[in-house]
Design an enzyme around this catalytic site. Structure first.
Site, mmCIF file in Angstrom:
data_model
loop_
_atom_site.group_PDB
_atom_site.id
_atom_site.type_symbol
_atom_site.label_atom_id
_atom_site.label_comp_id
_atom_site.label_asym_id
_atom_site.label_seq_id
_atom_site.Cartn_x
_atom_site.Cartn_y
_atom_site.Cartn_z
ATOM 1 N N VAL A 14 -28.015 8.638 5.038
ATOM 2 C CA VAL A 14 -28.084 7.309 5.650
ATOM 3 C C VAL A 14 -26.933 6.425 5.176
ATOM 4 O O VAL A 14 -26.233 5.781 5.962
ATOM 5 C CB VAL A 14 -29.457 6.662 5.330
ATOM 6 C CG1 VAL A 14 -29.487 5.211 5.753
ATOM 7 C CG2 VAL A 14 -30.565 7.435 6.025
ATOM 8 N N THR A 84 -36.813 7.791 -0.640
ATOM 9 C CA THR A 84 -38.183 7.340 -0.904
ATOM 10 C C THR A 84 -39.128 8.515 -0.614
ATOM 11 O O THR A 84 -39.736 8.587 0.451
ATOM 12 C CB THR A 84 -38.541 6.121 -0.018
ATOM 13 O OG1 THR A 84 -38.080 6.364 1.319
ATOM 14 C CG2 THR A 84 -37.940 4.844 -0.522
ATOM 15 N N THR A 119 -36.897 4.022 3.953
ATOM 16 C CA THR A 119 -38.204 3.944 4.616
ATOM 17 C C THR A 119 -39.278 3.612 3.577
ATOM 18 O O THR A 119 -39.363 4.288 2.540
ATOM 19 C CB THR A 119 -38.531 5.297 5.280
ATOM 20 O OG1 THR A 119 -37.431 5.643 6.119
ATOM 21 C CG2 THR A 119 -39.799 5.201 6.108
ATOM 22 N N CYS A 270 -38.683 12.757 6.214
ATOM 23 C CA CYS A 270 -39.106 11.625 7.051
ATOM 24 C C CYS A 270 -40.467 11.899 7.675
ATOM 25 O O CYS A 270 -41.472 11.374 7.216
ATOM 26 C CB CYS A 270 -38.064 11.367 8.137
ATOM 27 S SG CYS A 270 -36.518 10.758 7.453
ATOM 28 N N ARG A 339 -34.316 20.038 2.048
ATOM 29 C CA ARG A 339 -35.349 19.286 1.336
ATOM 30 C C ARG A 339 -36.690 19.407 2.072
ATOM 31 O O ARG A 339 -36.771 19.139 3.259
ATOM 32 C CB ARG A 339 -34.961 17.811 1.224
ATOM 33 C CG ARG A 339 -33.920 17.570 0.131
ATOM 34 C CD ARG A 339 -33.547 16.126 0.076
ATOM 35 N NE ARG A 339 -32.878 15.686 1.291
ATOM 36 C CZ ARG A 339 -32.525 14.419 1.505
ATOM 37 N NH1 ARG A 339 -32.802 13.493 0.623
ATOM 38 N NH2 ARG A 339 -31.897 14.082 2.613
HETATM 39 N N1 LIG Z 1 -31.924 11.439 6.263
HETATM 40 C C1 LIG Z 1 -32.517 10.947 7.345
HETATM 41 O O1 LIG Z 1 -32.541 11.552 8.389
HETATM 42 C C2 LIG Z 1 -33.152 9.594 7.341
HETATM 43 C C3 LIG Z 1 -33.373 8.957 8.561
HETATM 44 C C4 LIG Z 1 -33.956 7.712 8.558
HETATM 45 C C5 LIG Z 1 -34.347 7.141 7.336
HETATM 46 N N2 LIG Z 1 -34.141 7.800 6.169
HETATM 47 C C6 LIG Z 1 -34.551 7.150 4.927
HETATM 48 O O2 LIG Z 1 -33.381 6.656 4.292
HETATM 49 C C7 LIG Z 1 -33.494 6.757 2.875
HETATM 50 C C8 LIG Z 1 -32.355 7.572 2.316
HETATM 51 O O3 LIG Z 1 -32.449 8.903 2.804
HETATM 52 P P1 LIG Z 1 -31.234 9.924 2.733
HETATM 53 O O4 LIG Z 1 -31.636 11.095 3.534
HETATM 54 O O5 LIG Z 1 -29.945 9.245 3.043
HETATM 55 O O6 LIG Z 1 -31.257 10.311 1.174
HETATM 56 P P2 LIG Z 1 -30.160 11.162 0.387
HETATM 57 O O7 LIG Z 1 -30.877 11.861 -0.692
HETATM 58 O O8 LIG Z 1 -29.318 11.939 1.331
HETATM 59 O O9 LIG Z 1 -29.207 10.059 -0.259
HETATM 60 C C9 LIG Z 1 -29.641 9.121 -1.140
HETATM 61 C C10 LIG Z 1 -28.572 8.872 -2.198
HETATM 62 O O10 LIG Z 1 -29.085 7.881 -3.082
HETATM 63 C C11 LIG Z 1 -28.651 8.187 -4.388
HETATM 64 N N3 LIG Z 1 -29.508 7.501 -5.347
HETATM 65 C C12 LIG Z 1 -30.748 7.820 -5.780
HETATM 66 N N4 LIG Z 1 -31.195 6.891 -6.650
HETATM 67 C C13 LIG Z 1 -30.216 5.968 -6.759
HETATM 68 C C14 LIG Z 1 -30.079 4.779 -7.501
HETATM 69 N N5 LIG Z 1 -31.034 4.359 -8.320
HETATM 70 N N6 LIG Z 1 -28.946 4.063 -7.372
HETATM 71 C C15 LIG Z 1 -27.951 4.497 -6.548
HETATM 72 N N7 LIG Z 1 -28.015 5.621 -5.823
HETATM 73 C C16 LIG Z 1 -29.139 6.349 -5.931
HETATM 74 C C17 LIG Z 1 -28.721 9.697 -4.459
HETATM 75 O O11 LIG Z 1 -27.884 10.197 -5.483
HETATM 76 C C18 LIG Z 1 -28.242 10.078 -3.066
HETATM 77 O O12 LIG Z 1 -26.855 10.306 -3.023
HETATM 78 C C19 LIG Z 1 -34.893 7.335 2.619
HETATM 79 O O13 LIG Z 1 -35.798 6.284 2.467
HETATM 80 C C20 LIG Z 1 -35.184 8.073 3.909
HETATM 81 O O14 LIG Z 1 -36.562 8.199 4.137
HETATM 82 C C21 LIG Z 1 -33.538 9.008 6.141
#
Ligand SMILES: NC(=O)c1ccc[n+]([C@@H]2O[C@H](COP(=O)([O-])OP(=O)(O)OC[C@H]3O[C@@H](n4cnc5c(N)ncnc54)[C@H](O)[C@@H]3O)[C@@H](O)[C@H]2O)c1
Length: 428
Positions: A14, A84, A119, A270, A339
């Site tokens: 994201v 999350t 989310t 998700c 994941r």
């Molecule tokens: N991937 C999807 O398709 C998608 C779609 C819609 C919403 N979301 C939501 O978006 C959010 C992020 O998802 P994602 O898939 O991008 O996750 P991700 O794991 O790909 O990326 C998250 C990043 O955050 C970093 N991180 C973790 N804790 C941290 C902290 N304390 N400070 C700074 N960085 C930190 C991690 O190292 C990682 O690089 C989640 O809530 C997810 O549910 C994801």
């Protein structure tokens, strides 16, 4: 409007595309992540998510990629995109969100805007994150709907929530062309958030409150989950009746209002996770949701159900020791992410009984190898198998084609087309 310095907190599926889009619009963009290895890769132009187009990777050079929090203290907009997940008890695990909020609290100054994109269940942004910021910074959350920032000298910060709707591996729907929900704790901040997101998204939808936006995001995935659960349950029903679910769906779909869902192994971070967030909040408000949790229960049991069916079918048909080719291990099609992959669970179920090679041209092999030590992943298919199981509908499999895949099947072998990719699904 003052010149905005934007910090994106968490550069994953994201956060990274978001940082790139703001960068393309000439904002001063900082990318902060606690994962040093990831930051180093990004500095070298490597995006492990594969969500950024190759032609756009050059923009990474313009983003200030950092792992030290003091490097982002001059920013005035913080956008939080950290994971999350749920814990072992299937309850929301807000650790990343809380840690990230505590970290950025070290930087937040009066007037700053903090937008959450992760989310969450309704109420998290204001009641959990907002409270942490108030406690750590001695600033107050600005909650005024007059549209005026009257007390500029007083110590206020602003909150926003804008859920992400991207769908990794999907070229059609992206950050720019999908409708982005925005919301804020005050009309004043909403105008600023609107200004920012309008630069990178074609369509914005303003929600009446942060809680409405949080709830909207969570029900989008909950609705999908429940619908898939219904079709998964129908698959079990029709298997028992010896009816091909795909034939039934194909006929039912001809009605104008029949919803187009297919059976599937719901994994990822998700659809298989968000309903638990909603259920948790609902339980805390006095109502344990029945349909939502029942749907989760059905979907979670599907890998073992399919594993059992496949095992019994094979054992009935082939008596000797066999080898299996397992096609697709990611949690969904055209996405390199493993994941919470339920295809991995199905694989593990069968691995206890059979010898299996896995071929997945899309998966992030480094992550897979580091997390799944005993998995026999092959780079090329160069022998014949007694059984081939196709469990993920990667476009790359379509490109390889049915004939070439079947060439790797021994005489009298079995091909399980679990997603009916080639129209070869059969009742097991
Ligand atoms: N991937 C999807 O398709 C998608 C779609 C819609 C919403 N979301 C939501 O978006 C959010 C992020 O998802 P994602 O898939 O991008 O996750 P991700 O794991 O790909 O990326 C998250 C990043 O955050 C970093 N991180 C973790 N804790 C941290 C902290 N304390 N400070 C700074 N960085 C930190 C991690 O190292 C990682 O690089 C989640 O809530 C997810 O549910 C994801």
């Amino acid at each position: 409007m003052n010149k905005k310095k934007i910090a994106i907190i968490g550069l994953g599926y994201v956060g990274l595309p978001l940082a790139i889009e703001f960068c393309k619009k000439k904002f001063d963009v900082f990318g902060f992540d606690i994962d040093k290895k990831k930051i180093n890769e990004l500095r070298n132009g490597i995006d492990r998510t594969h969500e950024v187009k190759k032609s756009e990777l050059k923009n990474l050079k313009k983003i200030k990629l950092v792992t030290q929090i003091d490097k982002i203290q001059d920013c005035n907009v913080y956008i939080v995109t950290v994971p999350t997940p749920i814990n072992d008890k299937k309850k929301p695990d807000l650790k990343n969100l809380i840690d990230a909020t505590k970290l950025i609290s070290k930087c937040i100054q009066a007037g700053d805007i903090i937008v959450y994109e992760s989310t969450v269940y309704p109420g998290t942004t204001r009641e959990i994150c907002g409270k942490i910021i108030e406690k750590k910074t001695n600033l107050k959350l600005y909650e005024d709907n007059s549209g005026q920032l009257t007390s500029k000298n007083k110590k206020f910060f602003h909150l926003g929530y804008s859920p992400e709707r991207i769908n990794p591996g999907d070229n059609k729907h992206n950050l720019k062309n999908l409708t982005k929900l925005i919301s804020s704790s005050s009309v004043f901040a909403l105008k600023e958030i609107n200004f920012l997101y309008k630069k990178i998204c074609d369509k914005l939808y303003i929600c009446n409150s942060i809680e409405i936006a949080e709830a909207a995001k969570i029900i989008e995935n909950t609705q999908r989950d429940v619908n898939i659960a219904l079709i998964n349950e129908l698959q079990i029903v029709f298997n028992n009746l010896k009816l091909n679910i795909y034939d039934v769906l194909s006929a039912a779909k001809t009605k104008w209002n029949f919803l187009n869902f297919e059976p599937g192994l719901v994994g990822g971070h998700c659809i298989g996770v968000d309903p638990y967030y909603l259920a948790h909040k609902s339980i805390s408000a006095g109502y344990p949701p029945k349909l939502i949790l029942s749907g989760r229960n059905i979907n979670d049991k599907m890998p073992n159900y399919l594993g059992r069916k496949i095992k019994n079918y094979i054992k009935k048909k082939i008596k000797k020791k066999i080898n299996i080719l397992f096609l697709g291990i990611t949690f969904k099609e055209n996405c390199n992410d493993i994941r919470n992959s339920k295809n991995l669970i199905l694989y593990k179920y069968l691995k206890k009984i059979f010898k299996i090679d896995v071929y997945d041209p899309v998966v992030d092999k480094n992550t897979l190898k580091s997390q799944e030590k005993n998995l026999n992943i092959i780079n090329q298919i160069n022998k014949k198998y007694d059984v081939i199981i196709l469990s993920v509908k990667h476009d790359k499999f379509k490109k390889i084609g049915y004939k070439k895949i079947i060439d790797h099947l021994k005489k009298d072998g079995i091909f399980f087309d679990l997603k009916n990719m080639f129209g070869k699904y059969f009742v097991i």
